[in-house]
Design a protein around this motif. Structure first.
Motif, short mmCIF file in Angstrom:
data_model
loop_
_atom_site.label_atom_id
_atom_site.label_comp_id
_atom_site.label_asym_id
_atom_site.label_seq_id
_atom_site.Cartn_x
_atom_site.Cartn_y
_atom_site.Cartn_z
N GLU A 1 0.82 -1.22 0.00
CA GLU A 1 0.00 0.00 0.00
C GLU A 1 0.85 1.27 0.00
O GLU A 1 0.31 2.37 0.03
N ILE A 2 2.15 1.12 0.00
CA ILE A 2 3.03 2.29 0.01
C ILE A 2 3.25 2.75 -1.43
O ILE A 2 3.94 2.09 -2.21
N ASP A 3 2.63 3.87 -1.77
CA ASP A 3 2.73 4.40 -3.13
C ASP A 3 2.77 5.93 -3.07
O ASP A 3 2.77 6.52 -1.99
N LEU B 1 10.32 -0.40 6.38
CA LEU B 1 9.05 0.25 6.04
C LEU B 1 9.17 1.77 6.07
O LEU B 1 8.57 2.46 5.24
N THR B 2 9.96 2.28 7.00
CA THR B 2 10.19 3.73 7.03
C THR B 2 10.91 4.17 5.77
O THR B 2 10.55 5.18 5.15
N GLN B 3 11.90 3.42 5.39
CA GLN B 3 12.66 3.75 4.18
C GLN B 3 11.75 3.71 2.94
O GLN B 3 11.82 4.59 2.07
N ALA B 4 10.88 2.71 2.86
CA ALA B 4 9.97 2.59 1.71
C ALA B 4 9.00 3.76 1.66
O ALA B 4 8.72 4.31 0.59
N ALA B 5 8.47 4.15 2.83
CA ALA B 5 7.53 5.28 2.87
C ALA B 5 8.22 6.59 2.51
O ALA B 5 7.67 7.42 1.77
N HIS B 6 9.43 6.78 3.01
CA HIS B 6 10.17 8.01 2.68
C HIS B 6 10.51 8.07 1.19
O HIS B 6 10.58 9.16 0.61
N ALA B 7 10.71 6.92 0.59
CA ALA B 7 11.06 6.89 -0.84
C ALA B 7 9.94 7.45 -1.71
O ALA B 7 10.20 7.93 -2.82
N VAL B 8 8.68 7.40 -1.21
CA VAL B 8 7.56 7.96 -1.96
C VAL B 8 7.11 9.30 -1.37
O VAL B 8 6.05 9.82 -1.72
N ALA C 1 6.36 10.06 1.88
CA ALA C 1 5.38 10.01 2.96
C ALA C 1 6.03 10.25 4.33
O ALA C 1 7.25 10.16 4.48
N ILE C 2 5.19 10.53 5.32
CA ILE C 2 5.60 10.70 6.71
C ILE C 2 5.29 9.41 7.47
O ILE C 2 4.29 8.74 7.18
N VAL C 3 6.12 9.07 8.46
CA VAL C 3 5.96 7.80 9.17
C VAL C 3 5.83 8.03 10.67
O VAL C 3 6.62 8.76 11.27
N ILE C 4 4.81 7.37 11.25
CA ILE C 4 4.57 7.40 12.70
C ILE C 4 4.67 5.97 13.22
O ILE C 4 4.03 5.06 12.68
N TRP C 5 5.43 5.77 14.29
CA TRP C 5 5.52 4.46 14.93
C TRP C 5 4.95 4.52 16.35
O TRP C 5 5.32 5.39 17.13
N ASP C 6 4.06 3.59 16.65
CA ASP C 6 3.55 3.41 18.01
C ASP C 6 4.44 2.36 18.67
O ASP C 6 4.53 1.21 18.21
N LEU C 7 5.10 2.75 19.76
CA LEU C 7 6.07 1.90 20.44
C LEU C 7 5.53 1.32 21.74
O LEU C 7 6.30 0.96 22.64
N ALA C 8 4.20 1.20 21.84
CA ALA C 8 3.60 0.73 23.08
C ALA C 8 4.16 -0.61 23.54
O ALA C 8 4.32 -0.85 24.74
N HIS C 9 4.44 -1.51 22.60
CA HIS C 9 4.96 -2.83 22.95
C HIS C 9 6.42 -3.00 22.54
O HIS C 9 6.92 -4.12 22.44
N SER C 10 7.08 -1.87 22.30
CA SER C 10 8.49 -1.89 21.91
C SER C 10 9.39 -1.27 22.97
O SER C 10 10.43 -1.83 23.32
N ALA C 11 9.02 -0.09 23.46
CA ALA C 11 9.86 0.64 24.40
C ALA C 11 10.06 -0.18 25.68
O ALA C 11 9.11 -0.49 26.39
N GLY C 12 11.28 -0.55 25.95
CA GLY C 12 11.59 -1.36 27.10
C GLY C 12 11.58 -2.85 26.83
O GLY C 12 11.96 -3.64 27.70
N ALA C 13 11.15 -3.25 25.64
CA ALA C 13 11.11 -4.67 25.30
C ALA C 13 12.37 -5.11 24.57
O ALA C 13 12.81 -6.25 24.72
N PHE C 14 12.94 -4.22 23.77
CA PHE C 14 14.14 -4.51 22.99
C PHE C 14 14.71 -3.18 22.52
O PHE C 14 14.05 -2.14 22.63
N PRO C 15 15.93 -3.15 21.98
CA PRO C 15 16.49 -1.88 21.51
C PRO C 15 15.65 -1.31 20.37
O PRO C 15 15.27 -2.01 19.44
N VAL C 16 15.35 -0.03 20.48
CA VAL C 16 14.62 0.71 19.44
C VAL C 16 15.54 1.85 18.99
O VAL C 16 16.24 2.44 19.81
N ASP C 17 15.50 2.15 17.70
CA ASP C 17 16.39 3.20 17.17
C ASP C 17 15.59 4.12 16.24
O ASP C 17 15.73 4.05 15.03
#
Length: 397
Positions: A144-146, A170-177, A179-195
């Protein structure tokens, strides 16, 4: 090297309980009660309203934001705290859409947490400008990234299954067209390294009451990439996001940097509790956390599949493509989870049929895994879940 025996000793863990629900609500840090009491008695009680200055209450959202920034790979000055995750999702999406006014397509996925989709649909309706929300299956998002895409808005880790999106790709693919990218880190922050910075995310949001252990109702956070922060215009123009809130100017003037993403009054007592949790996080290396999480979850999966054949793995088998949780499916998932909770193994249920178990290495170890597996196997082998009292649905599952 993280001393996990030490971090475990810093939490209140009730005797007889194996707590596998830290991906929904983290346990109480032992230091939290005294810290909140100090805030109540010494600060609020003695300083009264002067606590906003003397105790530093007003600066806490940005001060703690910098501490969270370390856990999500963000530079100082790009994260602030306050409000709820739903509010922060709305803020991020509104700001992102304003950066792409000529585009109308928003892409999420049908496994996203419902509140993110509710916020998106509500914003679309209020804008009434022809925006469209597309929610393909998680594995079909890239299709759906176009060039029509305005915003890609995804939760990195699926709350039901633990399936993990590839943030960087996915961020790279969206930026290539464009687009702006939003990430919800509700189950990421504190679970593993995020960058977020290394992946070039434009916005990120998350909560602090799950893996970060800030307590029920702990404030959400929002990250804005440095290249956007002086240009975004907050859709929720709260007085604390104003450049000079105590001038009481009737005309809104956005604050400097991440301060403009503040909205309402900071939750002082909640931030005091969160501060003690972040003190524990200062003792941890997220690479160690991830490595231990993989050890725990792989052992759990192997033992459950060996002893409970009626439970079907619903999470990805590859630990590098899931978060720090394991989910199993069963038609009687709700009753099974209630039976487990009655025996002291606390996970949670997610409709329609998911038993969800969170693995939080700061306080979960291999002995907990072995103890949990023994109880789960007993309940499944002997159908101990098949009782009327376990089938009555509570308001919170």
């Amino acid at each position: 090297m993280t001393d996990f025996a030490r971090t475990k000793s810093l939490f209140v863990l009730p005797e007889g309980v194996i707590y596998l629900d830290g991906n929904s609500l983290g346990p109480l840090p032992k230091a939290a009660a005294a810290r909140v009491q100090k805030t109540v008695e010494s600060e609020w009680g003695n300083m009264l309203i002067s606590g906003w200055n003397k105790a530093g209450w007003m600066a806490q959202p940005s001060h703690l934001g910098d501490r969270i920034a370390r856990l999500i790979g963000a530079p100082d000055g790009t994260v602030t705290l306050g409000d709820t995750l739903s509010v922060k999702v709305y803020q991020a999406l509104a700001a992102a859409l304003a950066l792409r006014p000529d585009r109308k397509k928003i892409v999420s996925d049908n496994g996203n947490f419902p509140t993110d989709l509710y916020m998106a649909r509500g914003l679309i309706e209020s804008l009434n400008a022809g925006h469209v929300l597309c929610t393909p299956a998680p594995e079909d998002v890239a299709d759906e990234i176009d060039t029509d895409l305005a915003v890609l808005m995804l939760t990195e880790v699926d709350y039901r299954t633990g399936r993990r999106h590839d943030m960087k790709a996915l961020t790279q693919a969206a930026h290539a067209v464009g687009a702006i990218v939003i990430w919800d880190l509700a189950h990421s922050a504190g679970a593993f390294p995020v960058d977020v910075a290394g992946c070039n995310a434009d916005f990120a949001v998350g909560c602090t009451y799950k893996y970060l252990n800030g307590g029920p109702g702990a404030p959400a956070f929002i990250y804005v990439a440095p290249e956007h922060i002086e240009n975004v215009q907050p859709a929720l123009a709260g007085w604390l996001g104003h450049d000079a809130p105590f001038e009481f100017d009737l005309k809104y003037r956005a604050g400097t940097g991440i301060e403009r993403m503040r909205v309402g009054t900071p939750p002082v007592l909640q931030m005091a509790a969160l501060e003690t949790a972040l003190d524990i996080w200062d003792l941890a290396d997220l690479k160690d956390v991830q490595a231990k999480s993989i050890d725990l979850t792989q052992a759990f999966i192997a033992e459950i599949e060996a002893t409970c054949p009626s439970l079907t793995l619903a999470s990805p088998r590859d630990p590098n493509t899931r978060g720090s949780q394991v989910s199993f499916a069963h038609p009687e998932g709700y009753a099974i989870m209630q039976a487990l909770i009655a025996r002291g193994v606390i996970g949670d249920f997610r409709a329609p049929n998911i038993l969800r178990f969170g693995f939080t290495p700061l306080y979960i170890d291999m002995a907990d895994v072995q103890g949990a597996v023994a109880i789960i196997a007993d309940i499944m082998t002997n159908d101990l879940w098949d009782r009327p009292e376990y089938k009555t649905r509570a308001r919170v599952t």
